[in-house]
Design an enzyme around this catalytic site. Sequence first.
Site, PDB file in Angstrom:
ATOM      1  N   LYS A  14       0.820  -1.207   0.000  1.00 51.00           N
ATOM      2  CA  LYS A  14       0.000   0.000   0.000  1.00 51.00           C
ATOM      3  C   LYS A  14       0.866   1.275   0.000  1.00 51.00           C
ATOM      4  CE  LYS A  14      -2.176   0.153   3.810  1.00 51.00           C
ATOM      5  NZ  LYS A  14      -1.692   1.274   4.628  1.00 51.00           N
ATOM      6  N   ARG A  89      -8.641   3.464   9.761  1.00 54.82           N
ATOM      7  CA  ARG A  89      -8.283   2.070  10.006  1.00 54.82           C
ATOM      8  C   ARG A  89      -9.345   1.357  10.832  1.00 54.82           C
ATOM      9  NH1 ARG A  89      -2.483   2.265   9.433  1.00 54.82           N
ATOM     10  NH2 ARG A  89      -1.539   0.227   9.680  1.00 54.82           N
ATOM     11  N   ARG A 128      10.280  -8.822   4.640  1.00 58.22           N
ATOM     12  CA  ARG A 128      10.602  -7.435   4.998  1.00 58.22           C
ATOM     13  C   ARG A 128      11.166  -7.345   6.418  1.00 58.22           C
ATOM     14  NH1 ARG A 128       5.831  -2.991   4.688  1.00 58.22           N
ATOM     15  NH2 ARG A 128       5.412  -3.751   6.772  1.00 58.22           N
ATOM     16  N   ARG A 133      12.566  -3.668  10.910  1.00 58.19           N
ATOM     17  CA  ARG A 133      11.608  -2.748  11.525  1.00 58.19           C
ATOM     18  C   ARG A 133      11.076  -3.380  12.811  1.00 58.19           C
ATOM     19  NH1 ARG A 133       6.799  -0.147   7.836  1.00 58.19           N
ATOM     20  NH2 ARG A 133       5.378  -0.881   9.456  1.00 58.19           N
ATOM     21  N   ARG A 144      -0.834  -7.816  13.712  1.00 56.87           N
ATOM     22  CA  ARG A 144      -1.289  -6.746  12.817  1.00 56.87           C
ATOM     23  C   ARG A 144      -2.286  -7.269  11.782  1.00 56.87           C
ATOM     24  NH1 ARG A 144       3.871  -4.617  10.520  1.00 56.87           N
ATOM     25  NH2 ARG A 144       2.707  -2.890   9.662  1.00 56.87           N
TER      26      ARG A 144
HETATM   27  P1  ADP Z   1       1.558  -0.707   7.539  1.00 54.45           P
HETATM   28  O1  ADP Z   1       2.920  -1.315   7.557  1.00 54.45           O
HETATM   29  O2  ADP Z   1       0.480  -1.659   7.869  1.00 54.45           O
HETATM   30  O3  ADP Z   1       1.288   0.107   6.324  1.00 54.45           O
HETATM   31  P2  ADP Z   1       1.604   1.802   8.927  1.00 54.45           P
HETATM   32  O4  ADP Z   1       2.967   2.225   8.564  1.00 54.45           O
HETATM   33  O5  ADP Z   1       0.452   2.412   8.236  1.00 54.45           O
HETATM   34  O6  ADP Z   1       1.508   0.219   8.826  1.00 54.45           O
HETATM   35  O7  ADP Z   1       1.365   2.031  10.505  1.00 54.45           O
HETATM   36  C1  ADP Z   1       2.287   1.552  11.472  1.00 54.45           C
HETATM   37  C2  ADP Z   1       1.648   1.604  12.860  1.00 54.45           C
HETATM   38  O8  ADP Z   1       1.238   2.956  13.173  1.00 54.45           O
HETATM   39  C3  ADP Z   1       0.353   0.802  13.024  1.00 54.45           C
HETATM   40  O9  ADP Z   1       0.611  -0.555  13.279  1.00 54.45           O
HETATM   41  C4  ADP Z   1      -0.306   1.525  14.210  1.00 54.45           C
HETATM   42  O10 ADP Z   1       0.276   1.170  15.459  1.00 54.45           O
HETATM   43  C5  ADP Z   1       0.034   2.971  13.932  1.00 54.45           C
HETATM   44  N1  ADP Z   1      -1.042   3.615  13.127  1.00 54.45           N
HETATM   45  C6  ADP Z   1      -0.919   4.083  11.856  1.00 54.45           C
HETATM   46  N2  ADP Z   1      -2.089   4.573  11.400  1.00 54.45           N
HETATM   47  C7  ADP Z   1      -2.984   4.411  12.405  1.00 54.45           C
HETATM   48  C8  ADP Z   1      -4.375   4.676  12.555  1.00 54.45           C
HETATM   49  N3  ADP Z   1      -5.086   5.212  11.560  1.00 54.45           N
HETATM   50  N4  ADP Z   1      -4.972   4.368  13.732  1.00 54.45           N
HETATM   51  C9  ADP Z   1      -4.273   3.824  14.741  1.00 54.45           C
HETATM   52  N5  ADP Z   1      -2.970   3.536  14.665  1.00 54.45           N
HETATM   53  C10 ADP Z   1      -2.317   3.808  13.519  1.00 54.45           C
END
Ligand code: ADP
Length: 191
Positions: A14, A89, A128, A133, A144
Amino acid sequence: MSDLVFLGPPGAGKGTQAKRLAAARGVLHISTGDMLRAAVAAGTPLGLKAKAIMDSGKLLSDDVIAAVVEERLAQDDCSAGVLLDGFPRTLVQAELLSGILDRLGRTLGHVALLEVPNDELERRMLERAKEGRADDTPEVIRRRLEIYAEETAPLIGYYDERGLLRRIDGLGSIDEVTERVRSATDGDSAA
Ligand code: ADP
């Protein structure tokens, strides 16, 4: 000029596709994950609050993240439309977004959903994880994916009912997926 939302499970690619789409359309890519990681790195009060939650794979509270997004969308550089990645989310966040957009005089165009089967997601994320990370350990990855299924997947029906959803097959090369994303979101007023 309307905003776009990019939806998809962790590991679907994404972030990569959202960046490409935003660049192609000349709109800002607003990633809540990137914003939170920057806050953690800078040691801001938000970052201090977010770090443990992110490292465990859980979500920040809806109110906190919605306030972060509203403050960001109110800034001048967002006036030409944005692509939201990582927000909303949860169903509560989707309702909060609707209020934010109303207050700021913005409208939601399409919601692009990047679809990838679960076994492929796990495979990609474990790959990854080798990059190190903190939220990419196997246990956190499973957490997750579960949280996505429970909290975020209901948004698919929510936006579908509102006629906004565009489904995109996320399997294939990055360029193939980019082309699908582009054609699925064509005709959007954020173009
Ligand atoms: P991904 O690798 O799934 O794309 P993101 O980089 O979007 O994950 O987000 C990393 C972390 O940041 C999430 O696991 C969460 O803890 C927090 N986070 C990001 N966006 C949100 C949101 N809209 N609501 C709550 N927590 C969020």
